[in-house]
Write a protein that holds these residues in place. Sequence first.
Motif, PDB file in Angstrom:
ATOM      1  N   GLU A   1      -4.605  -6.517 -11.076  1.00  9.53           N
ATOM      2  CA  GLU A   1      -4.232  -6.839  -9.707  1.00  9.53           C
ATOM      3  C   GLU A   1      -5.444  -6.887  -8.772  1.00  9.53           C
ATOM      4  O   GLU A   1      -5.344  -7.419  -7.668  1.00  9.53           O
ATOM      5  CB  GLU A   1      -3.193  -5.823  -9.212  1.00  9.53           C
TER       6      GLU A   1
ATOM      7  N   LEU B   1       0.866  -1.172   0.000  1.00  9.36           N
ATOM      8  CA  LEU B   1       0.000   0.000   0.000  1.00  9.36           C
ATOM      9  C   LEU B   1       0.901   1.219   0.000  1.00  9.36           C
ATOM     10  O   LEU B   1       1.775   1.356   0.862  1.00  9.36           O
ATOM     11  CB  LEU B   1      -0.914   0.028   1.225  1.00  9.36           C
TER      12      LEU B   1
ATOM     13  N   LEU C   1      -5.404  -2.736   6.211  1.00 10.72           N
ATOM     14  CA  LEU C   1      -5.417  -1.414   5.588  1.00 10.72           C
ATOM     15  C   LEU C   1      -5.287  -0.314   6.625  1.00 10.72           C
ATOM     16  O   LEU C   1      -4.503   0.628   6.466  1.00 10.72           O
ATOM     17  CB  LEU C   1      -6.741  -1.192   4.853  1.00 10.72           C
ATOM     18  N   MET C   2      -6.095  -0.430   7.658  1.00 17.20           N
ATOM     19  CA  MET C   2      -6.085   0.595   8.707  1.00 17.20           C
ATOM     20  C   MET C   2      -4.689   0.712   9.312  1.00 17.20           C
ATOM     21  O   MET C   2      -4.170   1.812   9.512  1.00 17.20           O
ATOM     22  CB  MET C   2      -7.084   0.238   9.820  1.00 17.20           C
TER      23      MET C   2
ATOM     24  N   LEU D   1      -3.743   7.155  -2.132  1.00 11.45           N
ATOM     25  CA  LEU D   1      -3.553   5.760  -1.736  1.00 11.45           C
ATOM     26  C   LEU D   1      -3.438   4.946  -3.005  1.00 11.45           C
ATOM     27  O   LEU D   1      -4.052   5.273  -4.018  1.00 11.45           O
ATOM     28  CB  LEU D   1      -4.767   5.249  -0.934  1.00 11.45           C
ATOM     29  N   GLN D   2      -2.685   3.889  -2.963  1.00 12.54           N
ATOM     30  CA  GLN D   2      -2.624   2.969  -4.096  1.00 12.54           C
ATOM     31  C   GLN D   2      -2.234   1.599  -3.584  1.00 12.54           C
ATOM     32  O   GLN D   2      -1.157   1.418  -3.033  1.00 12.54           O
ATOM     33  CB  GLN D   2      -1.580   3.440  -5.130  1.00 12.54           C
ATOM     34  N   LYS D   3      -3.161   0.667  -3.730  1.00  7.50           N
ATOM     35  CA  LYS D   3      -2.793  -0.723  -3.500  1.00  7.50           C
ATOM     36  C   LYS D   3      -2.129  -1.198  -4.781  1.00  7.50           C
ATOM     37  O   LYS D   3      -2.648  -0.972  -5.884  1.00  7.50           O
ATOM     38  CB  LYS D   3      -4.040  -1.563  -3.196  1.00  7.50           C
ATOM     39  N   SER D   4      -0.989  -1.853  -4.643  1.00  9.06           N
ATOM     40  CA  SER D   4      -0.250  -2.287  -5.817  1.00  9.06           C
ATOM     41  C   SER D   4       0.268  -3.701  -5.579  1.00  9.06           C
ATOM     42  O   SER D   4       0.630  -4.044  -4.450  1.00  9.06           O
ATOM     43  CB  SER D   4       0.902  -1.307  -6.050  1.00  9.06           C
ATOM     44  N   GLY D   5       0.297  -4.505  -6.611  1.00  7.54           N
ATOM     45  CA  GLY D   5       0.727  -5.888  -6.467  1.00  7.54           C
ATOM     46  C   GLY D   5      -0.461  -6.821  -6.525  1.00  7.54           C
ATOM     47  O   GLY D   5      -1.610  -6.399  -6.350  1.00  7.54           O
ATOM     48  N   PRO D   6      -0.192  -8.101  -6.776  1.00  6.98           N
ATOM     49  CA  PRO D   6      -1.265  -9.049  -7.083  1.00  6.98           C
ATOM     50  C   PRO D   6      -2.076  -9.508  -5.873  1.00  6.98           C
ATOM     51  O   PRO D   6      -3.081 -10.199  -6.044  1.00  6.98           O
ATOM     52  CB  PRO D   6      -0.522 -10.227  -7.708  1.00  6.98           C
ATOM     53  N   GLY D   7      -1.675  -9.180  -4.675  1.00  9.68           N
ATOM     54  CA  GLY D   7      -2.385  -9.675  -3.499  1.00  9.68           C
ATOM     55  C   GLY D   7      -3.481  -8.745  -3.029  1.00  9.68           C
ATOM     56  O   GLY D   7      -3.938  -7.877  -3.756  1.00  9.68           O
ATOM     57  N   TYR D   8      -3.882  -8.948  -1.765  1.00  2.86           N
ATOM     58  CA  TYR D   8      -4.999  -8.155  -1.231  1.00  2.86           C
ATOM     59  C   TYR D   8      -4.648  -7.683   0.175  1.00  2.86           C
ATOM     60  O   TYR D   8      -3.655  -8.117   0.773  1.00  2.86           O
ATOM     61  CB  TYR D   8      -6.272  -9.022  -1.183  1.00  2.86           C
ATOM     62  N   PHE D   9      -5.486  -6.805   0.716  1.00  2.00           N
ATOM     63  CA  PHE D   9      -5.416  -6.387   2.118  1.00  2.00           C
ATOM     64  C   PHE D   9      -6.767  -6.669   2.764  1.00  2.00           C
ATOM     65  O   PHE D   9      -7.809  -6.534   2.115  1.00  2.00           O
ATOM     66  CB  PHE D   9      -5.118  -4.884   2.221  1.00  2.00           C
ATOM     67  N   THR D  10      -6.732  -7.032   4.043  1.00  4.21           N
ATOM     68  CA  THR D  10      -7.995  -7.028   4.781  1.00  4.21           C
ATOM     69  C   THR D  10      -8.219  -5.607   5.281  1.00  4.21           C
ATOM     70  O   THR D  10      -7.315  -4.769   5.257  1.00  4.21           O
ATOM     71  CB  THR D  10      -7.939  -7.971   5.992  1.00  4.21           C
ATOM     72  N   GLU D  11      -9.433  -5.370   5.764  1.00  5.28           N
ATOM     73  CA  GLU D  11      -9.756  -4.032   6.256  1.00  5.28           C
ATOM     74  C   GLU D  11      -8.819  -3.645   7.403  1.00  5.28           C
ATOM     75  O   GLU D  11      -8.324  -2.527   7.471  1.00  5.28           O
ATOM     76  CB  GLU D  11     -11.204  -4.043   6.732  1.00  5.28           C
TER      77      GLU D  11
ATOM     78  N   ILE E   1      -9.863  -6.821   0.259  1.00  4.07           N
ATOM     79  CA  ILE E   1      -9.856  -5.601  -0.548  1.00  4.07           C
ATOM     80  C   ILE E   1      -8.777  -5.778  -1.609  1.00  4.07           C
ATOM     81  O   ILE E   1      -7.596  -5.933  -1.298  1.00  4.07           O
ATOM     82  CB  ILE E   1      -9.612  -4.375   0.342  1.00  4.07           C
TER      83      ILE E   1
ATOM     84  N   LEU F   1      -7.595  -0.525  -4.120  1.00  2.40           N
ATOM     85  CA  LEU F   1      -7.841   0.680  -3.324  1.00  2.40           C
ATOM     86  C   LEU F   1      -6.990   1.774  -3.922  1.00  2.40           C
ATOM     87  O   LEU F   1      -5.767   1.636  -4.042  1.00  2.40           O
ATOM     88  CB  LEU F   1      -7.454   0.472  -1.855  1.00  2.40           C
ATOM     89  N   GLN F   2      -7.654   2.824  -4.343  1.00  4.98           N
ATOM     90  CA  GLN F   2      -6.936   4.000  -4.813  1.00  4.98           C
ATOM     91  C   GLN F   2      -7.591   5.208  -4.173  1.00  4.98           C
ATOM     92  O   GLN F   2      -8.777   5.173  -3.836  1.00  4.98           O
ATOM     93  CB  GLN F   2      -7.027   4.122  -6.340  1.00  4.98           C
ATOM     94  N   LEU F   3      -6.811   6.248  -3.995  1.00  2.00           N
ATOM     95  CA  LEU F   3      -7.397   7.500  -3.538  1.00  2.00           C
ATOM     96  C   LEU F   3      -6.772   8.610  -4.349  1.00  2.00           C
ATOM     97  O   LEU F   3      -5.548   8.753  -4.384  1.00  2.00           O
ATOM     98  CB  LEU F   3      -7.129   7.732  -2.044  1.00  2.00           C
TER      99      LEU F   3
ATOM    100  N   ILE G   1      -2.185   2.344   6.892  1.00  2.00           N
ATOM    101  CA  ILE G   1      -2.345   3.802   6.761  1.00  2.00           C
ATOM    102  C   ILE G   1      -1.774   4.498   7.990  1.00  2.00           C
ATOM    103  O   ILE G   1      -1.106   5.539   7.881  1.00  2.00           O
ATOM    104  CB  ILE G   1      -3.829   4.148   6.525  1.00  2.00           C
TER     105      ILE G   1
ATOM    106  N   PRO H   1      -6.254 -11.779  -7.127  1.00  2.00           N
ATOM    107  CA  PRO H   1      -6.392 -12.456  -5.843  1.00  2.00           C
ATOM    108  C   PRO H   1      -7.551 -13.455  -5.766  1.00  2.00           C
ATOM    109  O   PRO H   1      -7.631 -14.199  -4.784  1.00  2.00           O
ATOM    110  CB  PRO H   1      -6.622 -11.298  -4.843  1.00  2.00           C
TER     111      PRO H   1
ATOM    112  N   GLY I   1     -13.808 -11.057   2.339  1.00  2.00           N
ATOM    113  CA  GLY I   1     -13.363  -9.868   3.065  1.00  2.00           C
ATOM    114  C   GLY I   1     -12.033  -9.329   2.580  1.00  2.00           C
ATOM    115  O   GLY I   1     -11.247  -8.758   3.331  1.00  2.00           O
TER     116      GLY I   1
END
Lengths: 281, 281, 281, 242, 242, 242
Positions: free
Chosen positions: F104, C226, C252-253, C239-249, F195, F198-200, C256, F108, F193
Motif C-alpha cells: 500500500e 488513518l 495527516l495533521m 498510527l497506521q495508514k491503511s489502504g492503497p491511497g495516500y495522505f498529504t501532510e 505520504i 505511516l505507522q507509529l 490526527i 499510490p 508530497g
Amino acid sequence: MSFTPTTEYLVPKLKLETLLAILGRGVRLNGRRLDEYRPISIITDYIPNADGSALVKLGNTQVLVGIKLEVGTPYPDTPNDGNLIINAEFMPTASPIFEPGPPDENAIELARVIDRGIRESRAVDLSKLALIPGKRVWNLWVDIYVLDHDGNLIDASSMGVLAALSTTKVPKAEIKENNEVVIDKTVRTSQLSINKYVTTVTVAKIGEHLLVDPDLEEESLMDAKLIVSVTDDGLIAGLQKSGPGYFTEEELMKAISIGLNKGKELIDIIKGSVQASPQVV
Amino acid sequence: MSFTPTTEYLVPKLKLETLLAILGRGVRLNGRRLDEYRPISIITDYIPNADGSALVKLGNTQVLVGIKLEVGTPYPDTPNDGNLIINAEFMPTASPIFEPGPPDENAIELARVIDRGIRESRAVDLSKLALIPGKRVWNLWVDIYVLDHDGNLIDASSMGVLAALSTTKVPKAEIKENNEVVIDKTVRTSQLSINKYVTTVTVAKIGEHLLVDPDLEEESLMDAKLIVSVTDDGLIAGLQKSGPGYFTEEELMKAISIGLNKGKELIDIIKGSVQASPQVV
Amino acid sequence: MSFTPTTEYLVPKLKLETLLAILGRGVRLNGRRLDEYRPISIITDYIPNADGSALVKLGNTQVLVGIKLEVGTPYPDTPNDGNLIINAEFMPTASPIFEPGPPDENAIELARVIDRGIRESRAVDLSKLALIPGKRVWNLWVDIYVLDHDGNLIDASSMGVLAALSTTKVPKAEIKENNEVVIDKTVRTSQLSINKYVTTVTVAKIGEHLLVDPDLEEESLMDAKLIVSVTDDGLIAGLQKSGPGYFTEEELMKAISIGLNKGKELIDIIKGSVQASPQVV
Amino acid sequence: MSKGKVKLIDNGLRHDGRKLDELRTIKMEVGILKSANGSALVEYGKTKVIAAVYGPREPQMKFMALPNRATIRCRYHMASFSTHERKSPAPTRREIELSKVIREALEPVILSELYPRTSIDIFIEVINADGGTRTASITAASLALADAGIPMKDLVASVAVGKVDGYLVLDIDEIEDMYGSADMPVAMAPALGRITLLQLNGVLTSEEFIQALNLAKAGIKQIYEIQKETLKRKYLTVKVED
Amino acid sequence: MSKGKVKLIDNGLRHDGRKLDELRTIKMEVGILKSANGSALVEYGKTKVIAAVYGPREPQMKFMALPNRATIRCRYHMASFSTHERKSPAPTRREIELSKVIREALEPVILSELYPRTSIDIFIEVINADGGTRTASITAASLALADAGIPMKDLVASVAVGKVDGYLVLDIDEIEDMYGSADMPVAMAPALGRITLLQLNGVLTSEEFIQALNLAKAGIKQIYEIQKETLKRKYLTVKVED
Amino acid sequence: MSKGKVKLIDNGLRHDGRKLDELRTIKMEVGILKSANGSALVEYGKTKVIAAVYGPREPQMKFMALPNRATIRCRYHMASFSTHERKSPAPTRREIELSKVIREALEPVILSELYPRTSIDIFIEVINADGGTRTASITAASLALADAGIPMKDLVASVAVGKVDGYLVLDIDEIEDMYGSADMPVAMAPALGRITLLQLNGVLTSEEFIQALNLAKAGIKQIYEIQKETLKRKYLTVKVED
C-alpha cells in the motif's frame, strides 16, 4: 506426491538439435568446453547476523548460505553430537516460475543430497558440538537461499555451504544450573571444526554427451544428471541420479570420473575463498 | 466445512429403479439377501513392526489396521489410563476418487464412530495401560488404512480394529529415574487386556428397504445408513445416522434390531480370527 | 504475500461522484455528519465461559470480544509480565466475501494495530499478571470475532477489546510444588488491572474529504484511512495508514486532530458500558 | 462420559432444579445479522449459538456446482472463548464430524433441487458452550434457513437425551454430559416424522433406546413450537413495520 | 550410517545367514486390489510394499496436463505402523525426495507419449519397513504399471548394495543399513541396459563403486526374472479362467 | 519498546556516533539479479535488503486478474539467518502485515491502470536485519520497480524516526528500536508530497508527531537523492556499454 514438471523453461526444442550438433564438436552453445565451469565467486562473512555465511555466484546463478548456531537437544541415538540441519529455499526472486511457499521436491532433494555428502564424509566434526553431553548440543542450522537461478543450483549451494561452514565462528557458551546454557554471540571462542572438504559436481547428460555445470538452458534440454559428492581425499561421498532420463553403465563410469577430477578444482576454489575470512585463534 | 459430495460414483440413477424392484423381492443386485454380509477374511499379525495388526477383506473391500504402543503422558482427567488414539486414512490406492492428504470428513467420521464404540463399551481396559500413574502411560495408536474401497468401510475397519487390538502384545517396559521409561520390543510381557468385544453393523436404507453391508454401488444409491455399535453382551454401544437421507421411527427400530442380530455373527468371526494368533502367557 | 484486493464490494463507482458532491456540503450519503459515528451499543459480560467479554454494535457492524486467562510461561525478555495475545477472526457469518480459514492480512493488521495501541500505552498492567515470577504468568488471550461487517471493524473491535478487558475478572490461582498452578474459575479474586483507556479512531479519506467511522459503502469508495490510537490522557498511542491511497501532510495533521477529539467521546462510551458490570471487590 | 461419581439427580430433580423431562430455558431470535441472507440466535440455557445462511449463490469453487440441485455447505465452529479451556481456532476432528452430521440433518428438508448449480451456505458459531451445542446448532440453522427464505419441507428441531445416574433425562447440559453414561442427540422434521440426526455416545439397552427416543420426541415437539412462534413473530413485526 | 560397532559379518555369512551376494526371500503378487487399474504386493524379506496404478486418466488438476505426453504422478508413502517408532502420517522430506527419484526411475521406460493430456498415477504404500523400501517400491510399481496395461519399453527392477564390516553385500536390510557404512540403491531396465536410479548414501572408492554396481546388477537380474514369472503366472491364470 | 534502561544518547551523539538527524551509511545497487525484470540491493547500515520485480505478467491465479488495472503482489520476507535468533521460514503475522503496508506504500505511485489483467510482483528478502527493514524494503522495491521499467509517478523513499532517551532521532537501528519508546516509519513520494506509509509504534504527543514527521521528511529527501543517482548511474553505464 511427485509429478512430471509441467512448467517448461521457454527453450524451443528445436534448439536441442543445434545443441547436439555443436556438442559433438566438443563445445557448448554458451561457448564453454564440456568440462568447464562458469566463473565462480565466493564471498564469505556476508551476513553480519549469521555465524557463518557465503554468497556464491556461479555465472548468473546466485546462492546465499547462512549458518546459525543455537542451543538444542541431541537426538537419542547421537547424544554427544551436534545436530546438523540443512534447509534450502528457492526464493521467488530467483526465477519467474518460483512462488513463495514451503520447499518443493527440488529444494528438498538439493538439501538432502548436500546433507548426505557432508554427513557421510564427516566433513563437520559434530562431536565437537556437544555442550552438555546427552543434554544440550549445538544445533547447526544451514540455510540455503537461492537468489538467482541460471542452472546448477546444487553445485553453487554445495560450495556455498562448505565455504560458510568453514568460516563459521562458534560463540561463547556458558553452562548454568538445570542444563541451562547462556550464549554470548559478541564473543567467539573457536572456528567450527572441519574434518575434510566435500563438494558436489554435477554432470549433465544431453544425448550421448556429458558436460559439467549445466546452465538453465542446458538443464531444460538434458536427459538426466548425475550429482557426485567428492571429498578432498578423492572419495565418492554420495551419488544421485536426478532427472527423468537414464545413464548407461559406461556413462556412469565416465561421469564419476569427471566428478572426481572437477571436485578437486572446486574444493581448491572453496579453500581459496575461505582464506580471506578472519580466524578465531 | 462440510458440503454435499460432488464426486458421484459412476452408477446410473436408472439402476435405482431396477434395484428397488428387485429389493422388493428380498434380493439384491449382487445376489445377496438383505441381511447377508459378503465373505469376510481376517488375517492377524500381518505387520511385523506393528504391536498388533489385522488385514480384513470384506468382499473386495480391504482394510489394514496396525497398532503401535508408545510411551506417552496421560490426560489430566484420566491420569491412570492409557491413551487410545484412533486414526483412519483412505489411501489413494483404494479408489479413483481418493487423493493423498489429511483425512477428510468421511475418514474422520469413521474413526470417531469406531472410537466411541470402543471407548463407551470399555472394550479395552485402558486402566491396565498406566506405566507410572499420573506421569507415564501407554499411547495406544490405532491406525486404519483403507487399501481397497468397495463399500462399507466402517464395518471392515471396525472388525479389523477389534482383531488387531485382541492380538496386540504389550512390550517390556522398564521404569528408570526421572519418569523415564525404556521399552524393549523384542520382549512381550502380556496381551493387551480386552474387556469385551464390540463391532459396528451398518444398515443401509434404500427406498423403504433396509440391508446390511452395502457395497459401493449400493452406497451410491442409498438414502442414508445407520451404524449400530454392538457389544458381545447385546448392548447398543453407539449409533450414528450417516448420509443425506432420514429414517422413520419404525425404520430405526428395525435397523437397530438387525444390528443387534448381525453383531453377534460378526463378533464370532472376529473371535475366530484371533484364535490363530500366538498368545503371550 | 499481499495483493490488490480483487473482491470488490458491489458499489457502483458512479456513486463516488454523487458521494463527493454531497461530502462537499458536509454530509454523507447515510445522512451522518463527517465527524459523526453511528449509534454504539456495548454489552459486557455476554459470554459466561469467558473471563471478560463484550458485544459491540456500531450501526450494523457487530463484533464479539472474549477474554480468556490461562496459565503460561513468560517470554525470556519479560519474565515478570503476563502475556497479552490478541487475535482477530472475520467470521464467515459477517460478509458474503468472508470464507472460513486462518486470519487474512486484514484480520492480522486489525489485531496488530489494536495490540500495539494497548501495549505501547501500557493500558493493561501486565506486571500484575505474574503468578510465579520468571516461571509462570497469566496468558491473557483476547479473541476478536467479527460477526457482522458493515464497515469500520477496527473501531468496533478496539472498543470491544477495552470494554472486555475492563470487565475481566481474574480467577483464583493456587501455587503448588514444581511450579504447578491450579486455577479455580468459580472464584474471582480481582478485576484485571487497567492503567489507562485507549481506543482507535478511524478517519477515512474520500477525495479531499476526511470522515470518521466509514461504513462498508464508504470503505469501498475511500482512498485510504488513518487509524489513530488515542489514550484517555490525549496522547497518540499508535498510527497506521491503511489502504492503497495516500495522505498529504496537511490531511495527516487534520486526521490526527480529529482522532484526538473523537477518541475522548469513544472512551467515554466505553467507560459508561463498563459501569454496569459487577465488580470484584 | 466418565464414571458417575457425582450425584446429579436427587429426589427426581436435576442439579439445576429441572425435572427429568424438562428442557432448559430456550430463547430464539431471527434476523440478528444484516449481512447474511438469514440468521438466528438460539440459546438452550447457557449454550448460545449463532447461525447465518448465505445463498442460494454461486458456489465458492466451481467443482462444487451440481447440475441438478444446490450444494449445501455447512460449518459448525466453536469460538475460542466459548469453552472452559480456550479452544484453538483451527477446526478439530470433532468440529469436522459435526459439520457433516449437521449438514446431513438439514439436507432431508431443504428443497435443494429448486436451485441447481448454486450453493446454500450455513455458518454456525457456538459462542458459549454448556452442552447441547450441536442440537442448538441444528435448531438455529433451521431458523436461519427459513429466515433466508430457503424453501423447506419442514423445520428441523433437535435436542439430546442423556442417561444420568441411571435415569433418562431431556436436554442434558455439560455437567450431565460429563458425568452421565450416555448422550443421544436427535433431530427431527416433526411434521414429516423424519429423524434426520441420530447419534449415541454411550451404552443403552434396546428398551432404554426406545424410551430415550420418546423423550427426545417430546422435547423436539416443544422446541418446534418455539421455532414456529419465533418465525411468526418476525413476520408479524415485519407487517407492522409496513 | 553410524559407526559399525556391531559385528554383522561372520565367516562370510551375514547376521541372517545370507551369503554376501544373496537376496532376501522375494515374493511378488499382482492384481491384489480391485479398484486400481493395476496393483502389486512385493516383499523383500520383511519389507512389504503395495503399489497401485490409476490411469491413464484425466489429470487431477488441469495445469498438470501435458500436450505431448502423459504426466506421471508418484507418491511413496510409509504407513504409520510400518516403522519401529510410529511415523506421523504427514509426508516427510525423505518421502518427498523418494517420490521424486522413484518417479524418475520409472519415467525412462513408460511410453508416456502414447497418452497425451492424461495422468498415470502411481501410489506406493510401505506397510512394513525392514530396509530396501525404495527398491521394493520401484519393483512393485513397475509390476503394477504392467498389471494396469501401461505400455513400457521394459520392466524396472531394483535392489540396494551396502558396505557392511568392510564387505560389499547385496540387498541390505535395516540392521545392515543402520550399522553399515554405505547404502547404494540401484534401479535398472535390464533388457535395455539403462540405469534409471542411482543413489549413494555413504563413502566408496571408485573401485568399490564398480564392484558394488556389478553386485547390484546381478541382484537386479534375479529380481527381473521373478517379475516376469509373476506376470506370466497372472496371464496364464487369466487364460485358464476363460 | 521496553523501558529505556540503557543510555543511548550521550552529548548529542548516538551509540554509533551518529548525530540525532543523521542517516546510517546508505548503499544502493540496481540490476543485481538476472532472472528478475528488475532488482535492487539496499543497505541502511547493517540492514541489507534485496528486492526483485517480475511483471507485468499473467497473474499466478486467474481470480487475481483485474479488468481495469494491474494487480500488485508484494511479499516481505526475512531470511532465517537475518535475525539474531534464527527465524522459522514460515511467514509470521508481522511479515504478513508488513507485506500489506509495503504494497500500500507503493500502489499510490504505480501506474497500474496501464496494464489491466496483469500482475506486478514484488519480492523482498531481508538478508540482514538491524532495524529499519521495512523502510529499506520500500526504498529497494521502488528501485526494483524502476529497474523493471514499470511506469511510476514518482519514486517512494522511506525511513523511520524514533524516540530514544527522550530525543527524536532519524533512521533508528535495532538497538535504538529495542530500548527506545517510539518507532515511526514513514514513506513518501517526495516530488508529489504524498505520504504513502505511516505507522507509529509507541506513544507521542501531537507536537512530537509534527517534529518527527519533519525529521522523517528530511531523511527521505536524502534517500530519494541517492535513489535517483543510483538509477542514473545504471542508465549511464548502460549507455556506455552501447
